[in-house]
Write a protein that holds these residues in place. Structure first.
Motif, mmCIF file in Angstrom:
data_model
loop_
_atom_site.group_PDB
_atom_site.id
_atom_site.type_symbol
_atom_site.label_atom_id
_atom_site.label_comp_id
_atom_site.label_asym_id
_atom_site.label_seq_id
_atom_site.Cartn_x
_atom_site.Cartn_y
_atom_site.Cartn_z
ATOM 1 N N ASP A 43 30.879 1.936 33.069
ATOM 2 C CA ASP A 43 29.528 2.487 33.140
ATOM 3 C C ASP A 43 29.271 3.463 31.993
ATOM 4 N N LEU A 44 30.268 4.281 31.666
ATOM 5 C CA LEU A 44 30.106 5.291 30.630
ATOM 6 C C LEU A 44 29.967 4.655 29.249
ATOM 7 N N LEU A 45 30.761 3.605 28.978
ATOM 8 C CA LEU A 45 30.826 3.024 27.640
ATOM 9 C C LEU A 45 30.012 1.741 27.489
ATOM 10 N N SER A 46 29.425 1.258 28.572
ATOM 11 C CA SER A 46 28.630 0.016 28.543
ATOM 12 C C SER A 46 29.456 -1.153 28.002
ATOM 13 N N PHE A 47 30.684 -1.232 28.453
ATOM 14 C CA PHE A 47 31.585 -2.319 28.062
ATOM 15 C C PHE A 47 32.550 -2.544 29.212
ATOM 16 N N ARG A 48 32.861 -3.801 29.497
ATOM 17 C CA ARG A 48 33.715 -4.134 30.633
ATOM 18 C C ARG A 48 34.843 -5.055 30.166
ATOM 19 N N PRO A 49 35.997 -4.500 29.839
ATOM 20 C CA PRO A 49 37.085 -5.329 29.337
ATOM 21 C C PRO A 49 37.776 -6.134 30.436
ATOM 22 N N PHE A 75 50.707 -1.069 27.678
ATOM 23 C CA PHE A 75 49.919 -2.295 27.759
ATOM 24 C C PHE A 75 50.514 -3.340 26.840
ATOM 25 N N ILE A 76 50.309 -4.608 27.183
ATOM 26 C CA ILE A 76 50.754 -5.722 26.359
ATOM 27 C C ILE A 76 49.579 -6.664 26.127
ATOM 28 N N GLY A 77 49.613 -7.369 24.989
ATOM 29 C CA GLY A 77 48.470 -8.201 24.639
ATOM 30 C C GLY A 77 47.250 -7.313 24.482
ATOM 31 N N ASP A 78 46.115 -7.814 24.938
ATOM 32 C CA ASP A 78 44.901 -6.991 24.884
ATOM 33 C C ASP A 78 44.285 -6.790 26.252
ATOM 34 N N ASP A 79 45.016 -7.191 27.331
ATOM 35 C CA ASP A 79 44.374 -7.121 28.645
ATOM 36 C C ASP A 79 45.298 -6.752 29.794
ATOM 37 N N VAL A 138 40.881 -1.709 22.436
ATOM 38 C CA VAL A 138 41.459 -2.864 21.740
ATOM 39 C C VAL A 138 40.504 -4.061 21.796
ATOM 40 N N GLN A 139 39.955 -4.333 22.970
ATOM 41 C CA GLN A 139 39.065 -5.490 23.097
ATOM 42 C C GLN A 139 37.753 -5.288 22.349
ATOM 43 N N ALA A 140 37.378 -4.040 22.119
ATOM 44 C CA ALA A 140 36.139 -3.763 21.382
ATOM 45 C C ALA A 140 36.366 -3.638 19.881
ATOM 46 N N GLY A 141 37.639 -3.605 19.441
ATOM 47 C CA GLY A 141 37.923 -3.526 18.008
ATOM 48 C C GLY A 141 38.125 -2.124 17.480
ATOM 49 N N PHE A 142 38.216 -1.117 18.361
ATOM 50 C CA PHE A 142 38.404 0.270 17.953
ATOM 51 C C PHE A 142 39.887 0.491 17.647
ATOM 52 N N TRP A 143 40.183 0.691 16.381
ATOM 53 C CA TRP A 143 41.562 0.990 15.979
ATOM 54 C C TRP A 143 41.498 1.776 14.689
ATOM 55 N N PHE A 238 33.743 4.268 16.249
ATOM 56 C CA PHE A 238 34.977 3.656 15.757
ATOM 57 C C PHE A 238 35.232 2.258 16.323
ATOM 58 N N ARG A 239 34.362 1.744 17.154
ATOM 59 C CA ARG A 239 34.672 0.478 17.824
ATOM 60 C C ARG A 239 34.718 -0.709 16.859
ATOM 61 N N ASP A 240 34.109 -0.601 15.698
ATOM 62 C CA ASP A 240 34.159 -1.687 14.718
ATOM 63 C C ASP A 240 35.235 -1.465 13.662
ATOM 64 N N GLY A 241 36.172 -0.549 13.931
ATOM 65 C CA GLY A 241 37.241 -0.282 12.988
ATOM 66 C C GLY A 241 37.047 1.057 12.307
#
Length: 274
Positions: A43-49, A75-79, A138-143, A238-241
């Protein structure tokens, strides 16, 4: 066949939770907390991984693709969030390492929260929510090139969730990180924030844990001063890198100065008990 197919499926949760023999009750309890935190942070970030969780006994832990200290949430993988069927004994080693540097007042606070002798397993169990934060970024690309900023993001998310949704657990969450601020940095091989990614390899697991604990001590004033808005701005920026601009400037000018102060004065400016 995927070895995880042999695990027991824990029902009643919004995402797959799989457990080794004897770990189903623990998996259900931690999974329910992860589910609540997932809703709050989505809810806070408007994204649901996507989310999956494994609660593993030691023999199944050995099947994981990367060797980690048994029971330490990661965590392992991205999920997929991984927790132990029992909490990691390593957390007791961290406490013993910290103890020589702690003031009498801090030791008293520490034992008031965690008992005597201290048992920080309740703190360790909250770290599954830190790992949930990793799935969001990770799923949004923020790294970023350095490891510290995504770790700080996860710690601020954890601090925010507990503050808003489980405030009775704030002492459990905050006391160990704040005690860590009294430990002398010269005890560690790697001390510089932008070298956090080297800490485990060069300084060992406790050196890396020192970074994580100090970044959680930093999360407390970040949430108190910047709140949900600051966390959301960090995520969106930062979600796009990593930005082409200087990260320090971006944090101060586009996110919130409280994030920039962590970078500027590490570790001296981190909040201390009292």
């Amino acid at each position: 066949m995927d070895w995880t197919e042999r695990l027991t499926r824990v029902g009643g949760l919004a995402f797959p939770v799989l457990a080794s023999a004897g770990a189903a009750d623990r998996a259900a309890a931690i999974g329910a907390r992860v589910e609540r935190a997932h809703e709050w942070l989505a809810d806070l970030l408007s994204f649901r991984p996507r989310v999956r969780m494994l609660a593993l006994a030691s023999d199944d832990w050995e099947r994981l693709p990367e060797k980690r200290v048994f029971g330490f949430p990661h965590f392992i993988g991205d999920d997929t969030i991984v927790v132990g069927g029992v909490p990691a004994r390593f957390f007791g080693q961290i406490v013993e390492f910290l103890r020589p540097d702690l003031s009498e007042a801090t030791l008293a606070d520490f034992e008031a929260v965690y008992g005597s002798p201290p048992n920080v397993n309740a703190f360790a169990d909250l770290l599954a929510l830190h790992e949930l934060g990793h799935l969001f970024h990770v799923q949004a690309g923020f790294w970023t090139a350095g490891e510290w900023l995504p770790e700080l993001f996860c710690n601020v998310a954890l601090e925010g969730y507990v503050t808003e949704m489980e405030p009775s657990h704030l002492d459990v969450l905050e006391t160990l990180p704040l005690a860590t601020t009294e430990v002398r940095p010269e005890r560690f091989t790697v001390q510089e924030l932008d070298r956090m990614q080297d800490a485990g390899k060069l300084g060992g697991a406790i050196n890396y844990a020192w970074f994580e604990l100090l970044l959680h001590a930093a999360a407390k004033p970040i949430w108190e001063e910047g709140g949900a808005g600051a966390l959301r701005r960090l995520y969106e920026r930062f979600r796009d890198g990593p930005p082409a601009d200087d990260i320090r400037t971006v944090l101060y000018d586009e996110v919130h100065p409280v994030f920039g102060r962590v970078l500027d004065a590490w570790p001296a400016s981190i909040a201390r008990p009292g």
